[in-house]
Design an enzyme around this catalytic site. Structure first.
Site, PDB file in Angstrom:
ATOM      1  N   GLU A 282       2.474   4.945  15.781  1.00 29.24           N
ATOM      2  CA  GLU A 282       1.365   4.594  16.665  1.00 29.24           C
ATOM      3  C   GLU A 282       0.956   3.126  16.521  1.00 29.24           C
ATOM      4  OE1 GLU A 282      -0.756   8.810  17.464  1.00 29.24           O
ATOM      5  OE2 GLU A 282      -1.400   7.843  15.620  1.00 29.24           O
TER       6      GLU A 282
ATOM      7  N   CYS B  50      -3.156  -3.424  16.307  1.00 29.07           N
ATOM      8  CA  CYS B  50      -2.956  -2.853  14.974  1.00 29.07           C
ATOM      9  C   CYS B  50      -1.579  -2.180  14.954  1.00 29.07           C
ATOM     10  CB  CYS B  50      -4.076  -1.845  14.712  1.00 29.07           C
ATOM     11  SG  CYS B  50      -3.926  -1.020  13.136  1.00 29.07           S
TER      12      CYS B  50
ATOM     13  N   CYS C  68       3.762   7.220   5.125  1.00 27.88           N
ATOM     14  CA  CYS C  68       3.527   6.304   4.010  1.00 27.88           C
ATOM     15  C   CYS C  68       3.897   7.026   2.728  1.00 27.88           C
ATOM     16  CB  CYS C  68       2.065   5.870   3.969  1.00 27.88           C
ATOM     17  SG  CYS C  68       1.733   4.611   2.707  1.00 27.88           S
TER      18      CYS C  68
ATOM     19  N   CYS D 119      -2.968   7.762  -0.661  1.00 21.88           N
ATOM     20  CA  CYS D 119      -4.413   7.580  -0.785  1.00 21.88           C
ATOM     21  C   CYS D 119      -5.070   8.842  -0.216  1.00 21.88           C
ATOM     22  CB  CYS D 119      -4.851   6.342  -0.016  1.00 21.88           C
ATOM     23  SG  CYS D 119      -3.969   4.868  -0.561  1.00 21.88           S
TER      24      CYS D 119
ATOM     25  N   CYS E 205      -6.659   9.227   3.485  1.00 24.49           N
ATOM     26  CA  CYS E 205      -5.920   8.656   4.614  1.00 24.49           C
ATOM     27  C   CYS E 205      -5.021   9.701   5.271  1.00 24.49           C
ATOM     28  CB  CYS E 205      -5.085   7.474   4.117  1.00 24.49           C
ATOM     29  SG  CYS E 205      -3.965   6.815   5.374  1.00 24.49           S
TER      30      CYS E 205
ATOM     31  N   ASN F 124     -13.409   7.748   8.457  1.00 25.61           N
ATOM     32  CA  ASN F 124     -13.091   8.479   9.692  1.00 25.61           C
ATOM     33  C   ASN F 124     -12.473   9.814   9.329  1.00 25.61           C
ATOM     34  OD1 ASN F 124     -13.886   6.536  11.706  1.00 25.61           O
ATOM     35  ND2 ASN F 124     -12.203   5.289  10.911  1.00 25.61           N
TER      36      ASN F 124
ATOM     37  N   CYS G  52      -9.381   3.745  12.197  1.00 27.96           N
ATOM     38  CA  CYS G  52      -8.721   3.481  10.907  1.00 27.96           C
ATOM     39  C   CYS G  52      -8.477   4.778  10.159  1.00 27.96           C
ATOM     40  CB  CYS G  52      -9.604   2.657   9.987  1.00 27.96           C
ATOM     41  SG  CYS G  52     -10.143   1.142  10.679  1.00 27.96           S
TER      42      CYS G  52
HETATM   43  N1  SAH Z   1      -1.348   0.706   3.924  1.00 20.01           N
HETATM   44  C1  SAH Z   1      -2.174  -0.398   4.189  1.00 20.01           C
HETATM   45  C2  SAH Z   1      -2.509  -0.594   5.650  1.00 20.01           C
HETATM   46  C3  SAH Z   1      -2.812   0.622   6.497  1.00 20.01           C
HETATM   47  S1  SAH Z   1      -4.335   1.410   6.327  1.00 20.01           S
HETATM   48  C4  SAH Z   1      -3.441  -0.311   3.379  1.00 20.01           C
HETATM   49  O1  SAH Z   1      -3.707   0.727   2.797  1.00 20.01           O
HETATM   50  O2  SAH Z   1      -4.135  -1.314   3.296  1.00 20.01           O
HETATM   51  C5  SAH Z   1      -5.574   0.369   7.080  1.00 20.01           C
HETATM   52  C6  SAH Z   1      -6.970   0.577   6.461  1.00 20.01           C
HETATM   53  O3  SAH Z   1      -7.564   1.842   6.840  1.00 20.01           O
HETATM   54  C7  SAH Z   1      -6.896   0.581   4.942  1.00 20.01           C
HETATM   55  O4  SAH Z   1      -7.938  -0.179   4.397  1.00 20.01           O
HETATM   56  C8  SAH Z   1      -7.092   2.049   4.654  1.00 20.01           C
HETATM   57  O5  SAH Z   1      -7.486   2.261   3.349  1.00 20.01           O
HETATM   58  C9  SAH Z   1      -8.100   2.439   5.681  1.00 20.01           C
HETATM   59  N2  SAH Z   1      -8.240   3.895   5.838  1.00 20.01           N
HETATM   60  C10 SAH Z   1      -7.317   4.836   5.534  1.00 20.01           C
HETATM   61  N3  SAH Z   1      -7.802   6.067   5.815  1.00 20.01           N
HETATM   62  C11 SAH Z   1      -9.048   5.905   6.313  1.00 20.01           C
HETATM   63  C12 SAH Z   1     -10.041   6.793   6.834  1.00 20.01           C
HETATM   64  N4  SAH Z   1      -9.823   8.105   6.898  1.00 20.01           N
HETATM   65  N5  SAH Z   1     -11.198   6.268   7.274  1.00 20.01           N
HETATM   66  C13 SAH Z   1     -11.403   4.943   7.258  1.00 20.01           C
HETATM   67  N6  SAH Z   1     -10.498   4.045   6.802  1.00 20.01           N
HETATM   68  C14 SAH Z   1      -9.331   4.517   6.337  1.00 20.01           C
HETATM   69 FE1  SF4 Z   2      -0.568   4.416   2.812  1.00 22.12          FE
HETATM   70 FE2  SF4 Z   2      -2.815   5.237   3.961  1.00 22.12          FE
HETATM   71 FE3  SF4 Z   2      -2.837   4.437   1.417  1.00 22.12          FE
HETATM   72 FE4  SF4 Z   2      -2.529   2.621   3.371  1.00 22.12          FE
HETATM   73  S1  SF4 Z   2      -4.349   3.893   3.021  1.00 22.12           S
HETATM   74  S2  SF4 Z   2      -1.338   2.799   1.462  1.00 22.12           S
HETATM   75  S3  SF4 Z   2      -1.340   3.872   4.841  1.00 22.12           S
HETATM   76  S4  SF4 Z   2      -1.744   6.207   2.221  1.00 22.12           S
END
Ligand code: SAH
Ligand code: SF4
Length: 360
Positions: A91, A104, A111, A115, A118, A295, A338
């Site tokens: 996406e 974006c 991934c 985390c 996420c 989110n 995000c």
């Molecule tokens: N992998 C990279 C970039 C992708 S995520 C990273 O982790 O930085 C882009 C941003 O969205 C990151 O700061 C991530 O931590 C945040 N993010 C992930 N899940 C989220 C959620 N459920 N709500 C809000 N932000 C989130």
């Molecule tokens: Fe991967 Fe999501 Fe962690 Fe970014 S926030 S490193 S996309 S698991």
């Protein structure tokens, strides 16, 4: 197999053309047609000699990922799902604002990091995107959005904040960045292209040396106990190591600050005490904080901090002289906010299965 020319940046395309006995300026012309002109057909490249067009047709192609769906949010945010083969889709999201338009972009199918908060992390992982698939997202979005009445590109900024950890796909991401910055490519300035990382320290150093674009670091916690829990990569590169890498990055960064992203999770990382810890943690790193209200997605197990908590947290940081913004939630009606990007991941890690079992 034909060579996909979208996998090359200008230096590597020039080398490729030299191997075909073609002059460097031909590589520049083709680069401009592909990226500035949005051409994916050699016949459209009208100022190339017919013989060169025929030669290219025989051995090369400009292959962009196929478009599966396009969605539009009530707030103007747009999301595209692109086909990257074998049941996988990634996406890309466009976020219009008054003074800029930000795209974006995803860097991986899923991934490999996990985390906890996420949605992409929950999807598991299939593979890295190649350069053509990364730059193909910008190609499509440009095509769809066109130019402003003043003949300016609608996309003024790019953030590598879609699906995946960009620094875990280092070479392909750097080649794609090179195309974004090239005047014969998209001509974006380093300050307007941001890589977001969850903190891959050795690759942060490499990026600084080869392609120092703006950097965002997903911090999300003020101490190692909490961060170990929600960003497992922290066990490998703990906060002290990460802060030192940020300081080193700033030596060559195009902006004189690092952006720290901090997702606000109710009862996890949003107490006043955490804000005070943060002030101490970043005392040697010129930075800006971007607080991201969590989110939600199904079965996440987390809740978004209340607006009041976020306000108190922001005020503590601001009173210490830090610059703080609270990210506006955009495009959540089409799951484009995000952390909500899930695409279609043909998971190879059995992680989807694991989370499925936990739900039952
Ligand atoms: N992998 C990279 C970039 C992708 S995520 C990273 O982790 O930085 C882009 C941003 O969205 C990151 O700061 C991530 O931590 C945040 N993010 C992930 N899940 C989220 C959620 N459920 N709500 C809000 N932000 C989130
Ligand atoms: Fe991967 Fe999501 Fe962690 Fe970014 S926030 S490193 S996309 S698991």
């Amino acid at each position: 197999m034909k060579t996909n020319l979208l996998n090359y940046d200008l230096p590597s395309l020039t080398t490729h053309f030299a191997q075909m006995g073609e002059k460097p300026f031909r590589a520049k012309q083709v680069m401009r047609w592909m990226h500035l002109g949005g051409a994916n057909n050699f016949d459209d490249m009208t100022d190339l000699a017919k013989s060169l067009r025929a030669k290219l047709q025989e051995r090369a192609e400009v292959a962009v990922p196929g478009l599966i769906t396009e969605q539009k949010s009530s707030d103007g945010t747009r999301k595209w799902l692109l086909d990257v083969g074998t049941g996988n889709g990634v996406e890309t999201v466009f976020i219009p604002e008054d003074t800029r338009g930000t795209l974006c972009i995803s860097s991986q199918i899923g991934c490999a990091l996990e985390c906890l908060f996420c949605s992409t992390g929950r999807q598991g992982f299939n593979r890295n995107l190649n350069t053509a698939e990364i730059i193909g997202q910008l190609w499509w979005a440009n095509k769809a959005l066109g130019v402003t009445p003043k003949n300016e590109r609608v996309i003024s900024n790019v953030v590598m904040m879609g699906m995946g950890e960009p620094l875990a796909n280092f070479d392909n991401v750097v080649t794609a960045l090179s195309i974004m910055l090239d005047d014969h490519g998209y001509g974006l300035s380093r300050r307007r292209v941001t890589v977001s990382t969850s903190g891959m320290v050795p690759q942060m150093d490499r990026l600084r040396d080869v392609m120092p674009v703006a950097l965002a670091v997903s911090l999300h916690a003020s101490n190692d106990v909490v961060r170990d829990e929600i960003v497992p990569l922290n066990k490998k590169y703990p906060l002290k190591t990460l802060m030192a890498a940020c300081e080193r990055y700033l030596v060559k960064a195009p902006r004189d600050f690092i952006t720290f992203e901090y997702v606000m999770l109710q009862g996890v990382n949003d107490e006043a005490q955490h804000a005070r810890e943060l002030i101490d943690l970043v005392k040697n790193v010129p930075c800006k904080f971007n607080l991201i209200p969590f989110n939600p997605f199904p079965h996440s197990g987390f809740e978004r901090s209340s607006n009041e908590r976020i306000r108190v947290f922001r005020d503590i940081l601001q009173e210490a002289g830090l610059v703080v913004t609270v990210r506006k939630t955009r495009g959540d009606d089409i799951d484009a906010a995000c952390g909500q990007l899930a695409g279609k991941v043909n998971d190879k890690t059995r992680r989807q299965q694991k989370w499925q079992l936990m739900k039952e």
